[in-house]
Design a protein around this motif. Structure first.
Motif: not given
Ligand code: FRU
Length: 546
Positions: A21-22, A38, A46, A49, A81-82, A146, A202, A237, A274, A292
């Motif tokens: 992902n990201d 990610q 998912w 991660i 995570w991101s 986050r 994000c 999303r 996204y 992504w």
């Protein structure tokens, strides 16, 4: 299973297997582009991660390295995570990322630094023991806290970073300041927030030049500068952005008055795009945006294939001369993959006509076309009861086969020989009371004969939405241009020079590899001319993460 393999992209960034992902921490450092992302090392859904890591000299060829950051300490045991990278004075990169500390998804912000700055690839990253750097205070929801941004430096000698979250249903970008990058204090006010938008993932915040094409380092301020603030909406999303100013005294971002700051805001992309992140590239003085694209296939199929998710082609971002929106364009390096070329010009498309673009690999191509027309008179009336912000609904009702006045015209991508399958990317011009409205669609509803079809994303059926957005373009020259990057299961389109972008993921079963066709079409009563069309077969990068 044979057909599944054919859905892999060939020139997009995609690891050999598993879930991604990201994009995370993109940066340019000593001549090398770094992309982290990610990644689930254990499967195509998912979970688990880590930060996978790849490097490139040209944003096209990528070399896969060992994972840069993975769960190993109490402050990130349940996931890494991101986050983002910042290059500190003295040319020292540092990554800020979100660590998950327990099985309740409690989030903290950590940092990591390269173990060895003389390693050109920065393979090894250290997570020092004074982590975490930032933990949520009592006023903050610890499971919605986050995705720290690249930090920027203020004239008061303090670094700032913003972190996504929410207070009830108010989306929020918390602001933290630090003198030494180690001890961070929360500002009383968030950098920005908006009622009713739900959790913000994000966030991104960066300056753009007014009347200029160069990108700016994230810390640049000044007169000829505006700011962009983007968030990814957890609930829907999709992402939206506004353009505004940064009040340095109050340390607040303020969107310009006419900007829509909410669900109906401007989008980087009206399709499958996204958790994007931008970075300043000092090598070429530009700002680059990575996004992504998730799969739109069923989760079952993702698991069967053994992979899910791609990174889209990086895009340069600049402020449109109008100052009202951004322009995005695939990075110029992508053009090094262009192979065999075909060209067309001055070809009329009467109502109901289509022309096949032959001689290139239609399933793996780059197409750039400019259409022109003699008059706007036949543009259909835009019914005032239609929702101007629901372009997608309009596109699902007025698809590529529904006859119109000026349009629908455009491309039929990934089309099977007898059009059992096709993904049309097209324009349709309407006349509203005050102005013309240009609808752009990328319609996946007829993209595949594979079973299961849904316009809802639930993971059980393939998701085949009629993605669409309006294009804010002046039609005085009676022209509309379209560029589409077609890569087996992805179609990334840029309308009117990157004013409106739409990405679709599609999974044809007939229109695969050399069985895929490309057409230009017109189903409007007004004749449309292909002014110029250039299309290239795209080569695979020599090196791509395998
Ligand atoms: C966005 C996101 C981020 C989070 C990461 C977890 O897609 O949910 O908010 O940090 O993915 O993988």
């Amino acid at each position: 299973n044979h057909v599944y393999h054919l859905h892999r992209t060939r020139y997009h960034f995609q690891p050999r297997k598993n879930w991604i992902n990201d994009p995370n921490g993109p940066m340019y450092y000593n001549g090398i582009y770094h992309l982290f992302y990610q990644y689930n090392p254990k499967g195509a859904v998912w979970g688990n991660i880590v930060w996978a890591h790849s490097v490139s000299k040209d944003l096209v060829n990528w070399k896969k390295l060992e994972h840069a950051i993975y769960p190993s300490k109490p402050f990130d045991q349940y996931g890494c995570w991101s986050g983002s990278a910042t290059v500190l004075p003295g040319n020292k990169p540092v990554i800020l990322y979100t660590g998950i500390v327990d099985d309740k998804q409690t989030q903290v912000q950590n940092y990591a630094v390269p173990a060895n700055l003389s390693d050109p690839y920065l393979r090894l990253w250290i997570k020092p023991d004074n982590n975490p750097l930032i933990v949520a205070d009592n006023w903050v929801n610890k499971t919605a806290f986050r995705d720290p941004t690249t930090a920027w430096f203020g004239k008061d000698g303090k670094w700032r970073v913003t972190i996504g979250g929410r207070r009830k249903h108010r989306g929020m970008a918390f602001l933290y300041r630090s003198k030494d990058f180690m001890r961070w204090t929360k500002a009383k006010h968030p950098l920005h927030s908006a009622a009713g938008t739900g959790n913000w993932e994000c966030p991104d915040f960066f300056p753009v030049q007014v009347n200029g094409k160069n990108g700016l380092d994230t810390s640049v301020t000044g007169r000829n500068v505006k700011y962009v603030f983007k968030v990814s909406l957890d609930v829907t999303r999709y992402e939206y952005y506004t353009i505004g100013t940064y009040d340095i005294k109050k340390d607040k971002y303020i969107p310009e008055k006419d900007m829509i700051d909410g669900w109906n805001g401007l989008r980087y992309d009206y399709g499958n795009f996204y958790a994007s992140k931008s970075f300043f590239d000092p090598g070429k003085n530009r700002r680059i945006l990575w996004g992504w694209a998730n799969e739109s296939d069923t989760t079952d199929n993702d698991v069967k294939k053994g992979w899910a998710g791609i990174q889209l082609i990086p895009r340069t971002v600049v402020l449109d001369p109008s100052g009202k929106q951004l322009l995005q364009w695939p990075v110029e390096e992508l053009e090094t993959l262009r192979g065999k070329k075909v060209e067309l010009s001055n070809q009329n498309l009467n109502k109901g006509e289509k022309i096949e673009i032959k001689g290139i690999t239609a399933a793996q191509s780059d197409v750039d076309v400019t259409f022109s027309f003699n008059s706007l008179d036949k543009a259909e009336t835009f019914d005032p009861s239609w929702d101007r912000y629901d372009a997608q609904k309009l596109c699902s009702q007025k698809g590529s086969t529904v006859e119109g006045g000026l349009g629908p015209f455009g491309l039929l991508t990934l089309a099977s020989e007898n059009l059992e399958e096709y993904t049309p990317v097209f324009f349709r011009v309407f006349k509203a009371q005050d102005k013309h409205l240009v609808l752009m669609c990328s319609d996946a509803s007829r993209s595949t004969l594979m079973n299961g079809n849904s316009s809802m994303k639930d993971g059980k059926d393939a998701y085949r939405p009629s993605f669409a957005g309006f294009v804010n373009v002046d039609l005085n020259d009676k022209k509309l241009s379209l560029r589409s990057l077609i890569d087996h299961s992805v179609v990334e389109s840029f309308g009117a020079g990157g004013r409106t972008c739409i990405t679709s993921r599609v999974y044809p079963i007939l229109a695969v590899c050399d069985k895929a066709h490309l057409y230009a079409f017109n189903n409007g009563t007004e004749t449309v001319k292909i002014d110029t069309l250039k299309a290239w077969s795209m080569n695979r990068p020599k090196e791509m993460n395998h």
